[in-house]
Write a protein that holds these residues in place. Sequence first.
Motif, mmCIF file in Angstrom:
data_model
loop_
_atom_site.group_PDB
_atom_site.id
_atom_site.type_symbol
_atom_site.label_atom_id
_atom_site.label_comp_id
_atom_site.label_asym_id
_atom_site.label_seq_id
_atom_site.Cartn_x
_atom_site.Cartn_y
_atom_site.Cartn_z
ATOM 1 N N HIS A 103 5.800 -8.175 -5.824
ATOM 2 C CA HIS A 103 5.172 -8.637 -4.587
ATOM 3 C C HIS A 103 3.898 -7.865 -4.329
ATOM 4 O O HIS A 103 3.815 -6.669 -4.622
ATOM 5 C CB HIS A 103 6.112 -8.495 -3.384
ATOM 6 N N LEU B 264 16.772 -9.871 -2.926
ATOM 7 C CA LEU B 264 16.375 -10.297 -1.577
ATOM 8 C C LEU B 264 15.280 -11.365 -1.610
ATOM 9 O O LEU B 264 15.344 -12.375 -0.892
ATOM 10 C CB LEU B 264 15.880 -9.048 -0.844
ATOM 11 N N PHE B 265 14.256 -11.148 -2.424
ATOM 12 C CA PHE B 265 13.122 -12.077 -2.392
ATOM 13 C C PHE B 265 13.448 -13.385 -3.120
ATOM 14 O O PHE B 265 12.881 -14.436 -2.770
ATOM 15 C CB PHE B 265 11.856 -11.408 -2.922
ATOM 16 N N ASN C 176 3.260 -1.803 -4.995
ATOM 17 C CA ASN C 176 4.056 -0.614 -5.288
ATOM 18 C C ASN C 176 4.870 -0.903 -6.554
ATOM 19 O O ASN C 176 5.559 -1.927 -6.634
ATOM 20 C CB ASN C 176 4.991 -0.295 -4.125
ATOM 21 N N GLY D 187 7.152 3.990 -4.059
ATOM 22 C CA GLY D 187 7.579 3.366 -2.810
ATOM 23 C C GLY D 187 8.146 1.968 -2.958
ATOM 24 O O GLY D 187 8.420 1.309 -1.956
ATOM 25 N N GLN D 188 8.317 1.489 -4.195
ATOM 26 C CA GLN D 188 8.901 0.144 -4.346
ATOM 27 C C GLN D 188 10.379 0.176 -3.972
ATOM 28 O O GLN D 188 11.133 1.030 -4.457
ATOM 29 C CB GLN D 188 8.742 -0.364 -5.787
ATOM 30 N N THR D 189 10.763 -0.735 -3.077
ATOM 31 C CA THR D 189 12.160 -0.813 -2.633
ATOM 32 C C THR D 189 12.791 -2.167 -2.956
ATOM 33 O O THR D 189 14.017 -2.281 -2.981
ATOM 34 C CB THR D 189 12.274 -0.569 -1.113
ATOM 35 N N VAL D 190 11.967 -3.180 -3.153
ATOM 36 C CA VAL D 190 12.482 -4.504 -3.521
ATOM 37 C C VAL D 190 11.941 -4.810 -4.921
ATOM 38 O O VAL D 190 10.718 -4.858 -5.124
ATOM 39 C CB VAL D 190 12.043 -5.589 -2.517
ATOM 40 N N ARG E 216 5.501 -12.975 6.266
ATOM 41 C CA ARG E 216 5.196 -11.742 6.997
ATOM 42 C C ARG E 216 6.242 -10.680 6.701
ATOM 43 O O ARG E 216 7.449 -10.962 6.656
ATOM 44 C CB ARG E 216 5.125 -12.014 8.508
ATOM 45 N N ASP E 217 5.755 -9.433 6.506
ATOM 46 C CA ASP E 217 6.668 -8.320 6.266
ATOM 47 C C ASP E 217 7.497 -8.069 7.520
ATOM 48 O O ASP E 217 6.984 -8.094 8.646
ATOM 49 C CB ASP E 217 5.864 -7.060 5.887
ATOM 50 N N ILE E 218 8.780 -7.815 7.341
ATOM 51 C CA ILE E 218 9.696 -7.622 8.463
ATOM 52 C C ILE E 218 9.414 -6.305 9.203
ATOM 53 O O ILE E 218 9.802 -6.153 10.369
ATOM 54 C CB ILE E 218 11.149 -7.676 7.939
ATOM 55 N N ASN E 219 8.720 -5.399 8.557
ATOM 56 C CA ASN E 219 8.406 -4.082 9.132
ATOM 57 C C ASN E 219 6.911 -3.814 8.957
ATOM 58 O O ASN E 219 6.496 -2.979 8.150
ATOM 59 C CB ASN E 219 9.255 -3.017 8.417
ATOM 60 N N HIS F 63 1.487 -6.608 -1.270
ATOM 61 C CA HIS F 63 1.304 -6.428 0.163
ATOM 62 C C HIS F 63 -0.161 -6.731 0.476
ATOM 63 O O HIS F 63 -1.052 -6.172 -0.168
ATOM 64 C CB HIS F 63 1.545 -4.971 0.582
HETATM 65 P P1 AMP Z 1 8.137 -2.332 -1.327
HETATM 66 O O1 AMP Z 1 8.581 -1.099 -0.593
HETATM 67 O O2 AMP Z 1 6.749 -2.275 -1.891
HETATM 68 O O3 AMP Z 1 9.169 -2.757 -2.364
HETATM 69 O O4 AMP Z 1 8.053 -3.478 -0.239
HETATM 70 C C1 AMP Z 1 9.157 -4.176 0.229
HETATM 71 C C2 AMP Z 1 8.776 -4.704 1.572
HETATM 72 O O5 AMP Z 1 9.674 -5.736 1.908
HETATM 73 C C3 AMP Z 1 8.843 -3.669 2.707
HETATM 74 O O6 AMP Z 1 7.552 -3.534 3.295
HETATM 75 C C4 AMP Z 1 9.857 -4.267 3.672
HETATM 76 O O7 AMP Z 1 9.526 -4.049 5.029
HETATM 77 C C5 AMP Z 1 9.827 -5.736 3.296
HETATM 78 N N1 AMP Z 1 11.037 -6.495 3.586
HETATM 79 C C6 AMP Z 1 12.310 -6.149 3.313
HETATM 80 N N2 AMP Z 1 13.148 -7.139 3.678
HETATM 81 C C7 AMP Z 1 12.376 -8.136 4.180
HETATM 82 C C8 AMP Z 1 12.649 -9.422 4.729
HETATM 83 N N3 AMP Z 1 13.905 -9.906 4.831
HETATM 84 N N4 AMP Z 1 11.615 -10.170 5.153
HETATM 85 C C9 AMP Z 1 10.348 -9.699 5.064
HETATM 86 N N5 AMP Z 1 10.027 -8.503 4.549
HETATM 87 C C10 AMP Z 1 11.020 -7.732 4.111
#
Ligand code: AMP
Length: 117
Positions: free
Chosen positions: A103, A10-11, A90, A96-99, A34-37, A105
């Motif tokens: 990165h 994604l990134f 993360n 909690g890392q999802t991407v 900016r974070d989407i959430n 925060h």
């Molecule tokens: P992490 O959970 O530490 O891997 O953080 C991933 C972050 O990416 C989360 O806070 C998501 O809200 C954010 N995120 C996911 N997709 C996007 C996007 N398309 N644009 C901006 N932020 C995103």
Amino acid sequence: MAGEPQDDCLFCKVVAGTIPATIVRETETTVAFRDINPQAPTHVLVIPKAHYPNAAELSVAAPELAADVLRETRAVAEEDKLDSYRVVFNTGSGAGQTVFHAHAHVLGGRGMQWPPG
Ligand code: AMP
Ligand code: ZN
């Protein structure tokens, strides 16, 4: 190869401009958007343009790039006039890392608790 763009990341797509993002800063080596959430009034992600799966691998494989990311977290905080803020990397799904593109925060603009959840 380390640092190369990944098709399924994604990134890397944000870096390539194929996924839209609200970019607040860009340098030769980093992007901040900016974070989407958002979890705070300021919630900006700072990423290296090169792909590393997490901050730990980035720090070992490309320490100067890791320093660039850290320097940009400060610049984001200054731009948003934050004197207190939190920088979070993360690292691993259990944290909690999802991407899985390194990165930072940058979170600020509200009071925060410690320890984090
Ligand atoms: P992490 O959970 O530490 O891997 O953080 C991933 C972050 O990416 C989360 O806070 C998501 O809200 C954010 N995120 C996911 N997709 C996007 C996007 N398309 N644009 C901006 N932020 C995103
Ligand atoms: Zn990537």
